[in-house]
Write a protein that holds these residues in place. Structure first.
Motif, PDB file in Angstrom:
ATOM      1  N   LYS A 197      10.622  37.933  34.754  1.00  0.00           N
ATOM      2  CA  LYS A 197      11.810  37.171  35.128  1.00  0.00           C
ATOM      3  C   LYS A 197      12.847  38.057  35.809  1.00  0.00           C
ATOM      4  N   MET A 198      13.768  37.407  36.523  1.00  0.00           N
ATOM      5  CA  MET A 198      14.875  38.091  37.172  1.00  0.00           C
ATOM      6  C   MET A 198      16.144  37.824  36.360  1.00  0.00           C
ATOM      7  N   PRO A 199      17.130  38.736  36.403  1.00  0.00           N
ATOM      8  CA  PRO A 199      18.370  38.505  35.660  1.00  0.00           C
ATOM      9  C   PRO A 199      19.036  37.163  35.959  1.00  0.00           C
ATOM     10  N   ILE A 200      18.910  36.693  37.207  1.00  0.00           N
ATOM     11  CA  ILE A 200      19.545  35.425  37.569  1.00  0.00           C
ATOM     12  C   ILE A 200      18.934  34.258  36.796  1.00  0.00           C
ATOM     13  N   GLU A 201      17.710  34.451  36.277  1.00  0.00           N
ATOM     14  CA  GLU A 201      17.022  33.397  35.532  1.00  0.00           C
ATOM     15  C   GLU A 201      17.327  33.444  34.036  1.00  0.00           C
ATOM     16  N   LEU A 202      18.044  34.469  33.584  1.00  0.00           N
ATOM     17  CA  LEU A 202      18.295  34.653  32.159  1.00  0.00           C
ATOM     18  C   LEU A 202      19.572  33.950  31.720  1.00  0.00           C
ATOM     19  N   SER A 203      19.599  33.501  30.463  1.00  0.00           N
ATOM     20  CA  SER A 203      20.828  32.993  29.866  1.00  0.00           C
ATOM     21  C   SER A 203      21.790  34.164  29.667  1.00  0.00           C
ATOM     22  N   GLU A 204      23.058  33.874  29.381  1.00  0.00           N
ATOM     23  CA  GLU A 204      24.030  34.942  29.159  1.00  0.00           C
ATOM     24  C   GLU A 204      23.610  35.820  27.986  1.00  0.00           C
ATOM     25  N   GLY A 205      23.096  35.190  26.934  1.00  0.00           N
ATOM     26  CA  GLY A 205      22.660  35.959  25.778  1.00  0.00           C
ATOM     27  C   GLY A 205      21.498  36.878  26.098  1.00  0.00           C
ATOM     28  N   MET A 206      20.546  36.401  26.912  1.00  0.00           N
ATOM     29  CA  MET A 206      19.404  37.224  27.284  1.00  0.00           C
ATOM     30  C   MET A 206      19.814  38.340  28.241  1.00  0.00           C
ATOM     31  N   LYS A 207      20.828  38.100  29.068  1.00  0.00           N
ATOM     32  CA  LYS A 207      21.349  39.182  29.917  1.00  0.00           C
ATOM     33  C   LYS A 207      21.913  40.313  29.070  1.00  0.00           C
ATOM     34  N   VAL A 208      22.620  39.955  28.007  1.00  0.00           N
ATOM     35  CA  VAL A 208      23.144  40.962  27.084  1.00  0.00           C
ATOM     36  C   VAL A 208      21.986  41.783  26.513  1.00  0.00           C
ATOM     37  N   LYS A 209      20.933  41.093  26.079  1.00  0.00           N
ATOM     38  CA  LYS A 209      19.788  41.784  25.489  1.00  0.00           C
ATOM     39  C   LYS A 209      19.113  42.701  26.503  1.00  0.00           C
ATOM     40  N   PHE A 210      19.035  42.275  27.759  1.00  0.00           N
ATOM     41  CA  PHE A 210      18.408  43.121  28.772  1.00  0.00           C
ATOM     42  C   PHE A 210      19.220  44.392  29.004  1.00  0.00           C
ATOM     43  N   ASN A 211      20.521  44.255  29.086  1.00  0.00           N
ATOM     44  CA  ASN A 211      21.357  45.443  29.267  1.00  0.00           C
ATOM     45  C   ASN A 211      21.212  46.402  28.090  1.00  0.00           C
ATOM     46  N   LEU A 212      21.126  45.841  26.881  1.00  0.00           N
ATOM     47  CA  LEU A 212      20.933  46.674  25.703  1.00  0.00           C
ATOM     48  C   LEU A 212      19.558  47.336  25.722  1.00  0.00           C
ATOM     49  N   LEU A 213      18.558  46.620  26.193  1.00  0.00           N
ATOM     50  CA  LEU A 213      17.210  47.182  26.306  1.00  0.00           C
ATOM     51  C   LEU A 213      17.238  48.465  27.130  1.00  0.00           C
ATOM     52  N   LEU A 214      17.924  48.437  28.263  1.00  0.00           N
ATOM     53  CA  LEU A 214      18.015  49.623  29.112  1.00  0.00           C
ATOM     54  C   LEU A 214      18.744  50.756  28.408  1.00  0.00           C
ATOM     55  N   ALA A 215      19.814  50.421  27.680  1.00  0.00           N
ATOM     56  CA  ALA A 215      20.606  51.450  26.995  1.00  0.00           C
ATOM     57  C   ALA A 215      19.842  52.088  25.845  1.00  0.00           C
TER      58      ALA A 215
END
Length: 240
Positions: A124-142
């Motif tokens: 998936k692309m970030p544009i396809e993610l909910s706001e909550g899932m975007k938070v999780k993706f950013n945390l995944l990278l960190a």
């Protein structure tokens, strides 16, 4: 042991001012940075990371001023602003390939663990993610490059209660591995659940910076929860 030392940060804007911001973040501790929206939490974090330039004051990580060795220090820090706002139309797996190239400490095993825990789809692309899932993706990278300090700006924003509790449990696990966790929030229950230390900011000034127990002892009235104490302090009602 203090891993992060913030001393006398000042930053003036036409309508807002950070004034004399000082506190420490200690190894193997969770520090909750609490304050209402607009209190200065994000400005402080950006100044800590040299994303904005303070008018005065200094910040050290691992005993070194960030201005002396910013690139090396930032390799040892995990940072998340809460939401993803770049590469909105690239697949997660492609973004990860770009990000991991900056870190010689990238841990594929940790990455796989967190992508499963957060239930993220790499196609998936970030544009396809909910706001909550975007938070999780950013945390995944960190979380995927063995950071020694994790600095998060409103990480639970947009998460449902179950996901918030899941994330706070991850903080506790990271603490047991020696990671210092510093996260800002206006959700006081998050502080009550997992924080060891509290830094409380109001109107651009640090009101208190201490262990959670010392904060309660010094500022709470009999029978008050932490939330009730802070709401009373925000209203300007003195400790009895």
């Amino acid at each position: 042991m203090s891993i992060v030392e913030v001393k006398g940060l000042m930053k003036r804007y036409p309508s807002f001012e950070l004034s004399g911001i000082s506190f420490d973040v200690r190894e193997s501790r969770i520090t909750g940075f609490i304050g209402r929206n607009g209190a200065g939490k994000t400005t402080t974090i950006k100044a800590m990371l040299n994303l904005i330039h303070p008018d005065s004051g200094n910040v050290s990580f691992f005993g070194k001023p960030i201005l002396m060795d910013e690139a090396e220090i930032k390799k040892r820090i995990g940072y998340s602003t809460g939401t993803v706002n770049w590469y909105p139309r690239k697949k997660i797996k492609d973004i990860v390939q770009v990000v991991k190239s900056f870190y010689d400490t990238w841990d594929d095993e940790a990455y796989r663990r967190y992508i499963g825990l957060f239930n993220l789809d790499e196609s998936k692309m970030p544009i396809e993610l909910s706001e909550g899932m975007k938070v999780k993706f950013n945390l995944l990278l960190a979380l995927s490059h063995k950071c020694e300090v994790l600095i998060l700006d409103e990480p639970t924003s947009g998460l449902d209660p179950f996901s918030r509790n899941e994330l706070l449990d991850i903080f506790t696990e990271l603490k047991s591995d020696g990671v210092a966790v510093f996260f800002s929030t206006h959700i006081i229950s998050d502080i009550e659940k997992c924080a060891d230390d509290v830094v409380y900011i109001s109107k651009g000034r640090i009101v208190a910076a201490s262990s959670k127990e010392a904060f309660t002892e010094n500022y709470s009235e009999a029978g008050e929860s932490l939330e009730e104490t802070m709401l009373r302090m925000e209203r300007g009602v003195a400790h009895a």
